[in-house]
Design an enzyme around this catalytic site. Structure first.
Site, PDB file in Angstrom:
ATOM      1  N   TRP A 130       0.997  -1.258   0.000  1.00  0.00           N
ATOM      2  CA  TRP A 130      -0.074  -0.058  -0.058  1.00  0.00           C
ATOM      3  C   TRP A 130       0.985   1.293   0.138  1.00  0.00           C
ATOM      4  O   TRP A 130       1.983   1.331   0.783  1.00  0.00           O
ATOM      5  CB  TRP A 130      -0.789  -0.153   1.376  1.00  0.00           C
ATOM      6  N   ASP A 211      -1.187  -5.747   9.105  1.00  0.00           N
ATOM      7  CA  ASP A 211      -2.025  -4.701   8.873  1.00  0.00           C
ATOM      8  C   ASP A 211      -3.441  -5.119   8.320  1.00  0.00           C
ATOM      9  O   ASP A 211      -3.200  -5.961   7.241  1.00  0.00           O
ATOM     10  CB  ASP A 211      -1.469  -3.683   7.748  1.00  0.00           C
ATOM     11  N   LYS A 246     -13.259   0.514   6.358  1.00  0.00           N
ATOM     12  CA  LYS A 246     -13.921  -0.191   5.203  1.00  0.00           C
ATOM     13  C   LYS A 246     -15.007  -1.117   5.768  1.00  0.00           C
ATOM     14  O   LYS A 246     -16.298  -1.065   5.284  1.00  0.00           O
ATOM     15  CB  LYS A 246     -13.148  -1.093   4.254  1.00  0.00           C
TER      16      LYS A 246
HETATM   17  C1  LMR Z   1      -6.711   2.713  -0.484  1.00  0.00           C
HETATM   18  O1  LMR Z   1      -5.742   2.374  -0.299  1.00  0.00           O
HETATM   19  O2  LMR Z   1      -7.125   3.200  -1.573  1.00  0.00           O
HETATM   20  C2  LMR Z   1      -7.236   3.278   0.953  1.00  0.00           C
HETATM   21  O3  LMR Z   1      -6.643   2.631   1.846  1.00  0.00           O
HETATM   22  C3  LMR Z   1      -7.397   4.825   1.230  1.00  0.00           C
HETATM   23  C4  LMR Z   1      -6.174   5.163   1.501  1.00  0.00           C
HETATM   24  O4  LMR Z   1      -6.037   5.971   2.380  1.00  0.00           O
HETATM   25  O5  LMR Z   1      -5.083   5.292   0.707  1.00  0.00           O
END
Ligand code: LMR
Length: 396
Positions: A130, A211, A246
């Site tokens: 992420w 996570d 979410k």
């Molecule tokens: C995402 O990955 O799109 C979500 O978790 C929102 C974010 O805060 O990035």
């Protein structure tokens, strides 16, 4: 003084929100930020949360400070939701924890806790991971490295490569794992692979940092945490960052927890003081509202059942959108095989197209996704599947 600082580029994910809003294309489709949307493209407040909010409004009679832990009942509820009622670590009192401003706050406080440990630690994140993991961990000065995770050829986890890397690690390493619904790839570890990761953690002595931001949006509330629970049962220490953005739809309320599993209850009490101290030095204490709502939902059997049913329906709908998208892609006669989308879990999939194609979809067709070609499947609806598939064909 401030003229030394130049403007930064917009955030790779959150920047898409503004771009999408400003686009006048009537056919535009938002597959950018990970937000669940219904058939009309709306992100509704979950029914159980609405009911909890009403009750809360009528019963809250003070806005005085809470304890640094946040809403204590909420933290206990999340501990049980993630680790299970039968968790030995919980019944032993070995799990410290506090409410945090979203999963980001949890990751940040977790990273700060690691920063207090007098050893030179390296945090290993999956390649890819992420987009915000690295800034959140980097900001506390920890070293970051990546372990192999996703194989674009098979659109699945390259477990042997991952395992080979984990076999090299030791007690000064921390391994960040996605509890379920891997962001950005949608490619999850199987339970057997979780077992192997657990064996590695026990043997090599590295610290798992899980996570988990999508519990309930993959295979189900219990199924999605099978791997995490197995880890918890077998390792002495671990960190867990959770988010209610979410699965409770509380995005803007910034509601999450950091949980820290320790060797002993005495150690957990000491760690509790550290995470609270780290929070105090950042933002003092978390916003309470989201914690109150989730606490109410989890502690009321009727509201809990309603929430579970709605969450399960959301997950089922995302699965059917995955199937629907692949069917439409096939109908378009696209040669490339996109069937992997149906095998992936949670809200995201990587389309595996290049950045020029991503930008063409955005600029010419009003279809927004992350530059990496990550799509938020939960942003699709049955009305736009054909348009998305035909636009994809046009740019391939
Ligand atoms: C995402 O990955 O799109 C979500 O978790 C929102 C974010 O805060 O990035």
């Amino acid at each position: 003084m401030f003229d030394q600082l130049n403007a930064l580029p917009s955030d790779p994910l959150l920047g898409l929100i503004t771009l999408f809003r400003e686009d006048n294309n009537p056919h535009k489709v938002d597959l950018g930020v990970g937000v669940y949307k219904d058939e009309t493209g709306h992100t509704a407040i979950m029914t159980a949360i609405q009911k909890a909010a009403k009750i809360h409004l009528e019963s809250e009679d003070s806005k005085t400070y809470l304890a640094p832990v946040g809403v204590a009942g909420f933290v206990d509820g999340i501990k049980k939701l993630v680790l299970g009622d039968g968790s030995k670590a919980l019944s032993d009192g070995r799990v410290a924890g506090l409410q945090t401003p979203g999963g980001c706050g949890a990751l940040r406080i977790g990273a700060e806790l690691l920063g207090r440990i007098k050893e030179d630690l390296t945090v290993w994140v999956s390649n890819p991971t992420w987009a915000n993991h690295i800034p959140l961990i980097n900001s506390t000065g920890l070293k970051i490295k990546t372990y192999p995770y996703f194989n674009p050829e098979t659109a699945s986890v390259d477990f042997e490569a991952m395992d080979a890397q984990l076999a090299e690690l030791g007690p000064r390493d921390v391994v960040l794992l996605h509890g379920c619904c891997h962001n950005p790839t949608g490619a999850d570890l199987t339970f057997e692979q979780w077992q192997r990761v657990t064996d590695r953690a026990v043997k090599q002595g590295f610290l798992p940092f899980v996570d988990i931001a999508y519990q309930g949006l993959g295979d189900g509330l219990e199924e999605d945490v099978k791997g995490v629970r197995h880890l918890s049962e077998n390792v002495e220490e671990m960190l867990i960052a959770t988010s209610c953005s979410k699965n409770f739809g509380l995005y803007r309320e910034r509601t999450g927890t950091l949980l820290v599993q320790n060797k002993t209850a005495t150690q957990a009490s000491a760690i509790q003081t550290h995470v609270q101290d780290a929070a105090r030095a950042n933002y003092s204490m978390p916003p309470a509202y989201g914690g109150f709502l989730v606490d109410r939902v989890l502690s009321d059997s009727q509201l809990k059942a309603e929430w579970q049913a709605e969450l399960a329906a959301m997950a089922t709908r995302v699965k059917s959108l995955r199937n629907g998208l692949v069917e439409h892609i096939q109908k378009q006669g696209i040669e490339e095989d996109f069937s992997f989308i149906t095998r992936q879990k949670g809200m995201f999939s990587f389309l595996g197209i290049n950045k020029d194609q991503v930008l063409e979809l955005r600029n010419k067709y009003g279809i927004y996704m992350a530059d990496s070609s990550r799509i938020n499947v939960a942003g699709l609806n049955t009305h736009c599947l054909e348009y998305v598939a035909s636009s994809l064909k046009a740019v391939l």
